[in-house]
Design a protein around this motif. Structure first.
Motif, PDB file in Angstrom:
ATOM      1  N   ASN A 131      -6.124  15.219  15.938  1.00 47.50           N
ATOM      2  CA  ASN A 131      -6.431  15.650  14.641  1.00 47.50           C
ATOM      3  C   ASN A 131      -7.969  15.566  14.561  1.00 47.50           C
ATOM      4  O   ASN A 131      -8.700  14.653  14.678  1.00 47.50           O
ATOM      5  N   ASP A 132      -8.622  16.879  14.060  1.00 52.98           N
ATOM      6  CA  ASP A 132     -10.103  16.626  14.047  1.00 52.98           C
ATOM      7  C   ASP A 132     -10.451  16.347  12.374  1.00 52.98           C
ATOM      8  O   ASP A 132      -9.628  16.119  11.553  1.00 52.98           O
ATOM      9  N   GLU A 133     -11.840  16.232  12.104  1.00 55.74           N
ATOM     10  CA  GLU A 133     -12.214  15.842  10.947  1.00 55.74           C
ATOM     11  C   GLU A 133     -11.955  16.818   9.637  1.00 55.74           C
ATOM     12  O   GLU A 133     -11.994  16.259   8.446  1.00 55.74           O
ATOM     13  N   GLU A 134     -11.559  18.260  10.192  1.00 51.50           N
ATOM     14  CA  GLU A 134     -11.310  19.085   8.957  1.00 51.50           C
ATOM     15  C   GLU A 134      -9.885  19.213   8.590  1.00 51.50           C
ATOM     16  O   GLU A 134      -9.639  19.918   7.671  1.00 51.50           O
ATOM     17  N   GLY A 135      -9.103  18.443   9.154  1.00 53.59           N
ATOM     18  CA  GLY A 135      -7.441  18.467   8.857  1.00 53.59           C
ATOM     19  C   GLY A 135      -7.411  17.893   7.429  1.00 53.59           C
ATOM     20  O   GLY A 135      -8.021  16.676   7.175  1.00 53.59           O
ATOM     21  N   PHE A 136      -6.568  18.562   6.571  1.00 55.72           N
ATOM     22  CA  PHE A 136      -6.356  17.808   5.413  1.00 55.72           C
ATOM     23  C   PHE A 136      -5.517  16.671   5.236  1.00 55.72           C
ATOM     24  O   PHE A 136      -5.559  16.057   4.274  1.00 55.72           O
ATOM     25  N   ASN A 152      -6.879  13.300   3.735  1.00 51.61           N
ATOM     26  CA  ASN A 152      -8.086  13.025   4.181  1.00 51.61           C
ATOM     27  C   ASN A 152      -9.509  13.735   3.225  1.00 51.61           C
ATOM     28  O   ASN A 152      -9.384  14.800   3.352  1.00 51.61           O
ATOM     29  N   ASP A 154     -12.455  13.522   3.159  1.00 51.24           N
ATOM     30  CA  ASP A 154     -13.640  13.954   3.742  1.00 51.24           C
ATOM     31  C   ASP A 154     -13.417  15.494   4.178  1.00 51.24           C
ATOM     32  O   ASP A 154     -14.240  16.340   4.280  1.00 51.24           O
ATOM     33  N   ALA A 155     -12.095  15.902   4.606  1.00 51.60           N
ATOM     34  CA  ALA A 155     -12.017  17.165   4.943  1.00 51.60           C
ATOM     35  C   ALA A 155     -12.049  18.516   3.530  1.00 51.60           C
ATOM     36  O   ALA A 155     -12.659  19.394   3.875  1.00 51.60           O
TER      37      ALA A 155
END
Length: 167
Positions: A131-136, A152, A154-155
């Motif tokens: 999972n990347d940092e843009e995943g909710f 998340n 940060d997303a």
């Protein structure tokens, strides 16, 4: 000779001792958005507020409801229904907001209800692989034989920065 016997006894006594494994506990906040449960680490939430007005902003993406005033500070209000593929994408009637603890931005999430807090082991969170940092979602939390998606925070900030062209 005596030293060898003493050392052997010490080793046998040490082998019989139980290893104390320290559990890493995390407090989770469980809440709902139009009847569906979600969770977030409680240390990601600064405050939970109710009964505040949201002031609309023109020319914003659908997921930005507007801003709310918290003690003189403006907080961007995110409508997660638009981002999480919830059937009801309009703003909820309930004026309930999670104020996120951020160092560089002021964000809030419009939710339906606070359910409860629970302290669980960190290992109860099943992370989404690759999972990347843009995943909710960070992953799924197993609680009382239920699988609860973990948001998340940060997303949301990354999406706003991307859509509004700021770095």
């Amino acid at each position: 000779m005596n030293e060898e016997i003493i050392e052997q006894i010490a080793q046998e006594n040490g082998a019989g001792e139980e290893q104390v494994v320290e559990k890493h506990m995390v407090t989770w906040l469980f809440f709902s958005i139009t009847g569906k449960k979600y969770a977030v680490r409680s240390n990601a939430v600064l405050e939970i507020i109710r009964d505040v007005s949201v002031y609309k902003l023109p020319f914003m993406p659908d997921y930005i409801e507007g801003v709310l005033n918290r003690r003189g500070d403006p907080f961007t209000v995110i409508n997660p229904r638009c981002l999480l593929n919830v059937d009801d994408k309009k703003a909820p009637d309930e004026p309930l907001f999670l104020i996120l603890k951020r160092t560089d931005d002021q964000l809030s999430i419009h939710i339906s209800d606070i359910l409860f807090f629970a302290e669980l082991e960190e290992k109860e969170l099943n992370l989404i692989p690759e999972n990347d940092e843009e995943g909710f979602f960070l992953g799924i939390l197993s609680y009382n034989c239920e699988e609860v998606p973990v948001l998340n925070p940060d997303a949301f900030e990354l999406l706003i920065r991307k859509d509004l062209g700021s770095s």
